[in-house]
Design a protein around this motif. Sequence first.
Motif, PDB file in Angstrom:
ATOM      1  N   ILE A   3      54.489 -47.614 -57.730  1.00  0.00           N
ATOM      2  CA  ILE A   3      53.772 -48.661 -58.440  1.00  0.00           C
ATOM      3  C   ILE A   3      53.427 -49.756 -57.442  1.00  0.00           C
ATOM      4  CG2 ILE A   3      53.866 -50.369 -60.289  1.00  0.00           C
ATOM      5  CD1 ILE A   3      55.959 -48.601 -61.668  1.00  0.00           C
ATOM      6  N   GLY A   4      52.151 -49.985 -57.239  1.00  0.00           N
ATOM      7  CA  GLY A   4      51.707 -51.065 -56.369  1.00  0.00           C
ATOM      8  C   GLY A   4      51.501 -52.326 -57.190  1.00  0.00           C
ATOM      9  N   ILE A   5      51.972 -53.445 -56.666  1.00  0.00           N
ATOM     10  CA  ILE A   5      51.840 -54.721 -57.379  1.00  0.00           C
ATOM     11  C   ILE A   5      51.338 -55.778 -56.397  1.00  0.00           C
ATOM     12  CG2 ILE A   5      53.037 -56.506 -58.703  1.00  0.00           C
ATOM     13  CD1 ILE A   5      55.147 -54.384 -59.406  1.00  0.00           C
ATOM     14  N   VAL A   6      50.324 -56.506 -56.814  1.00  0.00           N
ATOM     15  CA  VAL A   6      49.805 -57.634 -56.042  1.00  0.00           C
ATOM     16  C   VAL A   6      50.286 -58.901 -56.731  1.00  0.00           C
ATOM     17  CG1 VAL A   6      47.736 -58.855 -55.273  1.00  0.00           C
ATOM     18  CG2 VAL A   6      47.778 -56.347 -55.289  1.00  0.00           C
ATOM     19  N   GLU A  61      63.111 -67.439 -59.794  1.00  0.00           N
ATOM     20  CA  GLU A  61      63.050 -66.053 -60.297  1.00  0.00           C
ATOM     21  C   GLU A  61      61.708 -65.668 -60.905  1.00  0.00           C
ATOM     22  OE1 GLU A  61      66.255 -65.464 -63.129  1.00  0.00           O
ATOM     23  OE2 GLU A  61      67.239 -64.193 -61.659  1.00  0.00           O
ATOM     24  N   ASN A  62      60.769 -66.574 -60.999  1.00  0.00           N
ATOM     25  CA  ASN A  62      59.547 -66.301 -61.754  1.00  0.00           C
ATOM     26  C   ASN A  62      58.799 -65.056 -61.282  1.00  0.00           C
ATOM     27  OD1 ASN A  62      60.156 -68.510 -63.262  1.00  0.00           O
ATOM     28  ND2 ASN A  62      58.539 -69.802 -62.433  1.00  0.00           N
ATOM     29  N   TYR A  63      58.590 -64.920 -59.981  1.00  0.00           N
ATOM     30  CA  TYR A  63      57.843 -63.757 -59.490  1.00  0.00           C
ATOM     31  C   TYR A  63      58.656 -62.471 -59.613  1.00  0.00           C
ATOM     32  CZ  TYR A  63      53.668 -66.213 -58.157  1.00  0.00           C
ATOM     33  OH  TYR A  63      52.494 -66.919 -58.208  1.00  0.00           O
ATOM     34  N   TYR A  64      59.969 -62.552 -59.557  1.00  0.00           N
ATOM     35  CA  TYR A  64      60.814 -61.376 -59.801  1.00  0.00           C
ATOM     36  C   TYR A  64      60.626 -60.914 -61.245  1.00  0.00           C
ATOM     37  CZ  TYR A  64      64.944 -58.460 -60.451  1.00  0.00           C
ATOM     38  OH  TYR A  64      65.785 -57.421 -60.754  1.00  0.00           O
ATOM     39  N   LEU A  65      60.649 -61.866 -62.173  1.00  0.00           N
ATOM     40  CA  LEU A  65      60.475 -61.536 -63.588  1.00  0.00           C
ATOM     41  C   LEU A  65      59.073 -60.990 -63.860  1.00  0.00           C
ATOM     42  CD1 LEU A  65      62.314 -64.629 -65.069  1.00  0.00           C
ATOM     43  CD2 LEU A  65      63.159 -62.276 -64.987  1.00  0.00           C
ATOM     44  N   LEU A  66      58.069 -61.565 -63.225  1.00  0.00           N
ATOM     45  CA  LEU A  66      56.709 -61.053 -63.379  1.00  0.00           C
ATOM     46  C   LEU A  66      56.580 -59.649 -62.790  1.00  0.00           C
ATOM     47  CD1 LEU A  66      54.823 -64.349 -62.551  1.00  0.00           C
ATOM     48  CD2 LEU A  66      54.844 -63.183 -64.773  1.00  0.00           C
ATOM     49  N   ALA A  69      57.971 -57.279 -65.365  1.00  0.00           N
ATOM     50  CA  ALA A  69      56.992 -57.090 -66.441  1.00  0.00           C
ATOM     51  C   ALA A  69      55.885 -56.135 -65.999  1.00  0.00           C
ATOM     52  CB  ALA A  69      56.413 -58.434 -66.856  1.00  0.00           C
ATOM     53  N   ALA A  70      55.411 -56.275 -64.768  1.00  0.00           N
ATOM     54  CA  ALA A  70      54.360 -55.388 -64.258  1.00  0.00           C
ATOM     55  C   ALA A  70      54.854 -53.946 -64.178  1.00  0.00           C
ATOM     56  CB  ALA A  70      53.902 -55.882 -62.883  1.00  0.00           C
ATOM     57  N   ILE A  71      56.084 -53.763 -63.716  1.00  0.00           N
ATOM     58  CA  ILE A  71      56.666 -52.422 -63.647  1.00  0.00           C
ATOM     59  C   ILE A  71      56.762 -51.812 -65.043  1.00  0.00           C
ATOM     60  CG2 ILE A  71      58.793 -51.141 -63.161  1.00  0.00           C
ATOM     61  CD1 ILE A  71      59.196 -53.100 -60.786  1.00  0.00           C
ATOM     62  N   ALA A  72      57.226 -52.592 -66.009  1.00  0.00           N
ATOM     63  CA  ALA A  72      57.359 -52.098 -67.390  1.00  0.00           C
ATOM     64  C   ALA A  72      56.006 -51.701 -67.963  1.00  0.00           C
ATOM     65  CB  ALA A  72      58.019 -53.158 -68.263  1.00  0.00           C
ATOM     66  N   LYS A  73      54.973 -52.493 -67.707  1.00  0.00           N
ATOM     67  CA  LYS A  73      53.634 -52.170 -68.207  1.00  0.00           C
ATOM     68  C   LYS A  73      53.128 -50.858 -67.603  1.00  0.00           C
ATOM     69  CE  LYS A  73      51.651 -56.699 -69.299  1.00  0.00           C
ATOM     70  NZ  LYS A  73      50.849 -56.334 -70.461  1.00  0.00           N
ATOM     71  N   LYS A  81      59.470 -42.288 -69.582  1.00  0.00           N
ATOM     72  CA  LYS A  81      60.533 -42.710 -70.483  1.00  0.00           C
ATOM     73  C   LYS A  81      60.778 -44.209 -70.329  1.00  0.00           C
ATOM     74  CE  LYS A  81      63.091 -38.397 -70.548  1.00  0.00           C
ATOM     75  NZ  LYS A  81      64.366 -37.750 -70.280  1.00  0.00           N
ATOM     76  N   ALA A  82      61.111 -44.882 -71.432  1.00  0.00           N
ATOM     77  CA  ALA A  82      61.350 -46.327 -71.404  1.00  0.00           C
ATOM     78  C   ALA A  82      62.539 -46.665 -70.518  1.00  0.00           C
ATOM     79  CB  ALA A  82      61.581 -46.860 -72.808  1.00  0.00           C
ATOM     80  N   GLU A  83      63.517 -45.778 -70.482  1.00  0.00           N
ATOM     81  CA  GLU A  83      64.688 -45.986 -69.617  1.00  0.00           C
ATOM     82  C   GLU A  83      64.583 -45.022 -68.452  1.00  0.00           C
ATOM     83  OE1 GLU A  83      68.497 -46.076 -71.471  1.00  0.00           O
ATOM     84  OE2 GLU A  83      67.713 -47.048 -73.265  1.00  0.00           O
ATOM     85  N   CYS A  84      64.349 -45.580 -67.271  1.00  0.00           N
ATOM     86  CA  CYS A  84      64.246 -44.747 -66.074  1.00  0.00           C
ATOM     87  C   CYS A  84      64.730 -45.550 -64.879  1.00  0.00           C
ATOM     88  CB  CYS A  84      62.818 -44.249 -65.875  1.00  0.00           C
ATOM     89  SG  CYS A  84      61.609 -45.543 -65.669  1.00  0.00           S
ATOM     90  N   SER A  85      64.939 -44.865 -63.803  1.00  0.00           N
ATOM     91  CA  SER A  85      65.424 -45.511 -62.577  1.00  0.00           C
ATOM     92  C   SER A  85      64.231 -45.996 -61.766  1.00  0.00           C
ATOM     93  CB  SER A  85      66.236 -44.508 -61.774  1.00  0.00           C
ATOM     94  OG  SER A  85      66.644 -45.086 -60.566  1.00  0.00           O
ATOM     95  N   VAL A  86      64.306 -47.264 -61.344  1.00  0.00           N
ATOM     96  CA  VAL A  86      63.244 -47.856 -60.533  1.00  0.00           C
ATOM     97  C   VAL A  86      63.883 -48.514 -59.333  1.00  0.00           C
ATOM     98  CG1 VAL A  86      61.431 -49.599 -60.458  1.00  0.00           C
ATOM     99  CG2 VAL A  86      61.783 -48.269 -62.542  1.00  0.00           C
ATOM    100  N   THR A  87      63.356 -48.257 -58.167  1.00  0.00           N
ATOM    101  CA  THR A  87      63.811 -48.916 -56.943  1.00  0.00           C
ATOM    102  C   THR A  87      62.731 -49.882 -56.497  1.00  0.00           C
ATOM    103  OG1 THR A  87      65.032 -46.938 -56.303  1.00  0.00           O
ATOM    104  CG2 THR A  87      64.583 -48.560 -54.583  1.00  0.00           C
ATOM    105  N   ILE A  88      63.149 -51.130 -56.288  1.00  0.00           N
ATOM    106  CA  ILE A  88      62.171 -52.149 -55.864  1.00  0.00           C
ATOM    107  C   ILE A  88      62.324 -52.346 -54.362  1.00  0.00           C
ATOM    108  CG2 ILE A  88      61.501 -54.561 -56.094  1.00  0.00           C
ATOM    109  CD1 ILE A  88      62.522 -54.476 -58.932  1.00  0.00           C
TER     110      ILE A  88
END
Length: 88
Positions: A3-6, A61-66, A69-73, A81-88
């Motif tokens: 997942i790429g995020i800007v 923490e604002n950009y971490y929380l954003l 949210a981007a990852i969830a979207k 699946k709604a529950e999955c493993s994600v590595t940041i």
Amino acid sequence: MDIGIVHGYYAIKTRHFSFPAGITAYSHEPYTLQNTLEYGGQFFVCGTGRQPVPRNKMENENYYLLTLAAIAKEIQQQGAKAECSVTI
């Protein structure tokens, strides 16, 4: 899953989404759960307006929380699946 995020000052952008880089915290569940992230016992409505331009995007923490949210979207968009493993 990749997942790429800007992380822009105006907007958070992914392949399928773009939303304003604003976030509002609530200690109780908001009226609508649209664009709402629950984290650490608090609720955060993402994409609400804009936040002040920080000197360093890691000063709070604002950009971490954003990012969460981007990852969830993106996970939801890709039908994973709604529950999955994600590595940041």
